[in-house]
Structures are given as C-alpha cells and as structure tokens.
Motif scaffolding. Structure first.
Motif, PDB file in Angstrom:
ATOM      1  N   LEU A   8       0.831  -1.207   0.000  1.00 10.71           N
ATOM      2  CA  LEU A   8       0.000   0.000   0.000  1.00 10.71           C
ATOM      3  C   LEU A   8       0.864   1.256   0.000  1.00 10.71           C
ATOM      4  CD1 LEU A   8      -2.906  -0.991   2.430  1.00 10.71           C
ATOM      5  CD2 LEU A   8      -3.029  -0.660  -0.051  1.00 10.71           C
ATOM      6  N   SER A   9       1.942   1.270   0.787  1.00 12.31           N
ATOM      7  CA  SER A   9       2.809   2.449   0.809  1.00 12.31           C
ATOM      8  C   SER A   9       3.542   2.599  -0.523  1.00 12.31           C
ATOM      9  CB  SER A   9       3.795   2.391   1.976  1.00 12.31           C
ATOM     10  OG  SER A   9       4.748   1.367   1.778  1.00 12.31           O
ATOM     11  N   LEU A  10       3.948   1.501  -1.118  1.00  9.25           N
ATOM     12  CA  LEU A  10       4.651   1.529  -2.403  1.00  9.25           C
ATOM     13  C   LEU A  10       3.761   2.112  -3.496  1.00  9.25           C
ATOM     14  CD1 LEU A  10       7.276   0.675  -3.880  1.00  9.25           C
ATOM     15  CD2 LEU A  10       6.202  -1.538  -4.285  1.00  9.25           C
ATOM     16  N   TYR A  11       2.482   1.786  -3.463  1.00  7.50           N
ATOM     17  CA  TYR A  11       1.540   2.268  -4.479  1.00  7.50           C
ATOM     18  C   TYR A  11       0.812   3.544  -4.044  1.00  7.50           C
ATOM     19  CZ  TYR A  11       2.274  -1.833  -7.356  1.00  7.50           C
ATOM     20  OH  TYR A  11       2.838  -2.781  -8.163  1.00  7.50           O
ATOM     21  N   LEU A  70       9.608  -6.140  -5.155  1.00  2.00           N
ATOM     22  CA  LEU A  70       8.319  -5.466  -5.349  1.00  2.00           C
ATOM     23  C   LEU A  70       8.513  -4.086  -5.979  1.00  2.00           C
ATOM     24  CD1 LEU A  70       6.522  -6.511  -2.051  1.00  2.00           C
ATOM     25  CD2 LEU A  70       5.878  -7.179  -4.369  1.00  2.00           C
ATOM     26  N   GLN A  71       9.550  -3.379  -5.549  1.00  2.00           N
ATOM     27  CA  GLN A  71       9.849  -2.070  -6.150  1.00  2.00           C
ATOM     28  C   GLN A  71      10.154  -2.225  -7.642  1.00  2.00           C
ATOM     29  OE1 GLN A  71      12.947   0.096  -4.036  1.00  2.00           O
ATOM     30  NE2 GLN A  71      12.149  -0.632  -2.087  1.00  2.00           N
ATOM     31  N   LYS A  72      10.920  -3.269  -7.976  1.00  2.00           N
ATOM     32  CA  LYS A  72      11.266  -3.516  -9.381  1.00  2.00           C
ATOM     33  C   LYS A  72      10.012  -3.784 -10.207  1.00  2.00           C
ATOM     34  CE  LYS A  72      12.639  -7.499 -10.922  1.00  2.00           C
ATOM     35  NZ  LYS A  72      13.350  -8.743 -11.132  1.00  2.00           N
ATOM     36  N   GLU A  73       9.107  -4.610  -9.664  1.00  2.00           N
ATOM     37  CA  GLU A  73       7.878  -4.920 -10.408  1.00  2.00           C
ATOM     38  C   GLU A  73       7.025  -3.673 -10.624  1.00  2.00           C
ATOM     39  OE1 GLU A  73       7.294  -7.730 -12.079  1.00  2.00           O
ATOM     40  OE2 GLU A  73       9.286  -8.258 -11.355  1.00  2.00           O
ATOM     41  N   LYS A  74       6.964  -2.817  -9.620  1.00  2.00           N
ATOM     42  CA  LYS A  74       6.199  -1.572  -9.778  1.00  2.00           C
ATOM     43  C   LYS A  74       6.863  -0.677 -10.818  1.00  2.00           C
ATOM     44  CE  LYS A  74       4.092   2.345  -7.496  1.00  2.00           C
ATOM     45  NZ  LYS A  74       4.438   3.327  -8.497  1.00  2.00           N
ATOM     46  N   LEU A  75       8.170  -0.603 -10.768  1.00  2.00           N
ATOM     47  CA  LEU A  75       8.913   0.195 -11.736  1.00  2.00           C
ATOM     48  C   LEU A  75       8.684  -0.311 -13.156  1.00  2.00           C
ATOM     49  CD1 LEU A  75      10.843   2.617 -11.631  1.00  2.00           C
ATOM     50  CD2 LEU A  75      12.741   1.002 -11.459  1.00  2.00           C
ATOM     51  N   LYS A  76       8.639  -1.624 -13.305  1.00  2.00           N
ATOM     52  CA  LYS A  76       8.368  -2.212 -14.628  1.00  2.00           C
ATOM     53  C   LYS A  76       6.975  -1.805 -15.122  1.00  2.00           C
ATOM     54  CE  LYS A  76      10.164  -6.583 -15.332  1.00  2.00           C
ATOM     55  NZ  LYS A  76      10.389  -7.974 -14.901  1.00  2.00           N
ATOM     56  N   MET A 112      18.022  -1.228 -10.756  1.00  2.00           N
ATOM     57  CA  MET A 112      17.288  -1.960  -9.720  1.00  2.00           C
ATOM     58  C   MET A 112      17.714  -3.426  -9.700  1.00  2.00           C
ATOM     59  SD  MET A 112      15.192  -1.981  -7.214  1.00  2.00           S
ATOM     60  CE  MET A 112      14.299  -0.458  -7.228  1.00  2.00           C
ATOM     61  N   GLU A 113      17.910  -4.022 -10.867  1.00  2.00           N
ATOM     62  CA  GLU A 113      18.377  -5.413 -10.955  1.00  2.00           C
ATOM     63  C   GLU A 113      19.729  -5.557 -10.256  1.00  2.00           C
ATOM     64  OE1 GLU A 113      16.987  -8.134 -12.070  1.00  2.00           O
ATOM     65  OE2 GLU A 113      15.422  -7.531 -13.462  1.00  2.00           O
ATOM     66  N   ARG A 114      20.638  -4.607 -10.505  1.00  2.00           N
ATOM     67  CA  ARG A 114      21.966  -4.654  -9.868  1.00  2.00           C
ATOM     68  C   ARG A 114      21.845  -4.480  -8.360  1.00  2.00           C
ATOM     69  NH1 ARG A 114      23.079  -1.727 -14.641  1.00  2.00           N
ATOM     70  NH2 ARG A 114      22.999   0.275 -13.542  1.00  2.00           N
ATOM     71  N   THR A 115      20.937  -3.618  -7.919  1.00  3.53           N
ATOM     72  CA  THR A 115      20.723  -3.398  -6.490  1.00  3.53           C
ATOM     73  C   THR A 115      20.226  -4.678  -5.823  1.00  3.53           C
ATOM     74  OG1 THR A 115      20.231  -1.067  -6.873  1.00  3.53           O
ATOM     75  CG2 THR A 115      19.460  -2.010  -4.787  1.00  3.53           C
ATOM     76  N   ILE A 116      19.332  -5.390  -6.496  1.00  2.00           N
ATOM     77  CA  ILE A 116      18.803  -6.650  -5.962  1.00  2.00           C
ATOM     78  C   ILE A 116      19.910  -7.693  -5.876  1.00  2.00           C
ATOM     79  CG2 ILE A 116      17.248  -8.592  -6.448  1.00  2.00           C
ATOM     80  CD1 ILE A 116      15.279  -6.445  -7.606  1.00  2.00           C
ATOM     81  N   GLU A 117      20.722  -7.814  -6.928  1.00  2.00           N
ATOM     82  CA  GLU A 117      21.827  -8.782  -6.904  1.00  2.00           C
ATOM     83  C   GLU A 117      22.812  -8.448  -5.794  1.00  2.00           C
ATOM     84  OE1 GLU A 117      22.486 -11.811  -8.302  1.00  2.00           O
ATOM     85  OE2 GLU A 117      20.377 -11.483  -8.737  1.00  2.00           O
TER      86      GLU A 117
END
Length: 197
Positions: A8-11, A70-76, A112-117
């Motif tokens: 909810l906070s992310l969106y 979840l942040q990556k999916e929202k960004l996508k 974001m992908e690099r941050t996750i890795e």
C-alpha cells in the motif's frame, strides 16, 4: 513489515481507498496490517489482480530483498521497459549457475536489478559469517572485505576468486571468462597441487 502495508505504501494507496475498492471497512485493513486478523482468502486473488503482486506477498513479513523485488515490479509497470538483449550471468541461486539476464532499455530497471543482486550477495555473505557462533575464520572474512574494498576492480583478484570457485566446485566448469582465465586457473591449480593443498 507485513506485505500488505508495504505494498500500500509503495503504491501510495490509503487504507480507506483499498477498503472502498474491496467493499469493506477501513478497520479490517488496520486489523490485517497489525496482524490481529488474517486477510480472508477470498480477497487475496482480488489484491493480486489489483496490484499485480503474487498473493503470498500480502500476508508475509517481507525481507529487504522481497521489498526490492516489489519495487522492481512496480517500476516495470510504470516504465513499460523493453528487453534490448540478454546477458549470460552467473547467479548462485540457480541450479546450473548460468542464466540469461534481461537488459532493459530503461536504466532505472537495470540499476534496480543490480541493487537486488547486490542485496542477495550481501545476504549470502552475512549468512556465511553466521554459520557458526565463534567463526574461526573471521580473519579470512576481514581479509576478503579489505580486498573487496581496496582491489575490487583488480583483475588478479577476480581471476583468483574465480579459480578458487572452480577448484571447490562452486562454479560449474562451463563458466569461464575465456582462455586467459583458463590458463590462469591451470597455473594456480598447479601451485595448489605442488604444495599439497
């Protein structure tokens, strides 16, 4: 933080807005977030459809890597990136090690992908240190941290680590950066054998 609260906070969605969309009272959402009541199963598919997030994320305590995912999916969803190409990378969590990683036309997604890795590597490093209470190899970890800090871009450090990973069967044989690396590994493994290691 429980998943529904984070999502909810992310969106940027207020509890009252979600309650209105689900046709329930705001207090129900508060109960879910505080863990006083579970989200009824009938609402999970609706939440999944609404946010495009798998059901299990709404009901669990999220770790930092899951939050980043979840942040990556929202960004996508926000950027609608296009996959320009795929790059072969070694990922430790995969069975055979090598996977095709998408490279997007939007740098925000690639970052974001690099941050996750990076977060996954840090987590693995921490887990490795926490295996035993009084880790007898703490000096080795200190040395590794110094090397990563001061010589992370030094090819010799990378080649040596890759050689050790092959020696201990962490990296599959098919993962190589080329003939130069293969020659280096052959030489360093010969040193190991000559010194009865």
């Amino acid at each position: 933080m429980v998943g529904i609260e984070y999502i909810l906070s992310l969106y940027n969605m207020q509890y009252i807005t979600l309650a209105d969309r689900l046709g329930i009272k705001k207090q129900n959402i508060n109960m879910w977030i505080k863990g006083k009541q579970k989200i009824p199963k009938k609402y999970l598919p609706i939440l999944e459809e609404m946010f495009g997030v798998k059901q299990e994320y709404f009901v669990k305590e999220l770790n930092e890597i899951e939050k980043l995912e979840l942040q990556k999916e929202k960004l996508k969803k926000d950027l609608n990136p296009v996959i320009e190409c795929y790059e072969k990378q070694f990922l430790m969590d995969e069975v055979n090690g090598l996977v095709d990683v998408p490279i997007y036309d939007k740098e925000e997604i690639n970052k974001m992908e690099r941050t996750i890795e990076k977060a996954k590597v840090i987590s693995k490093f921490k887990d490795a240190m926490d295996i035993v209470e009084d880790n007898p190899y703490i000096d080795t970890y200190k040395l590794m941290a110094e090397l990563m800090e001061k010589a992370q871009h030094e090819p010799l450090v990378h080649k040596t680590l890759q050689s050790l990973a092959h020696y201990f069967n962490i990296l599959p044989d098919n993962v190589s950066t080329g003939l130069d690396q293969d020659d280096f590994e052959e030489e360093i493994l010969e040193v190991f054998e000559n010194n009865n290691y």
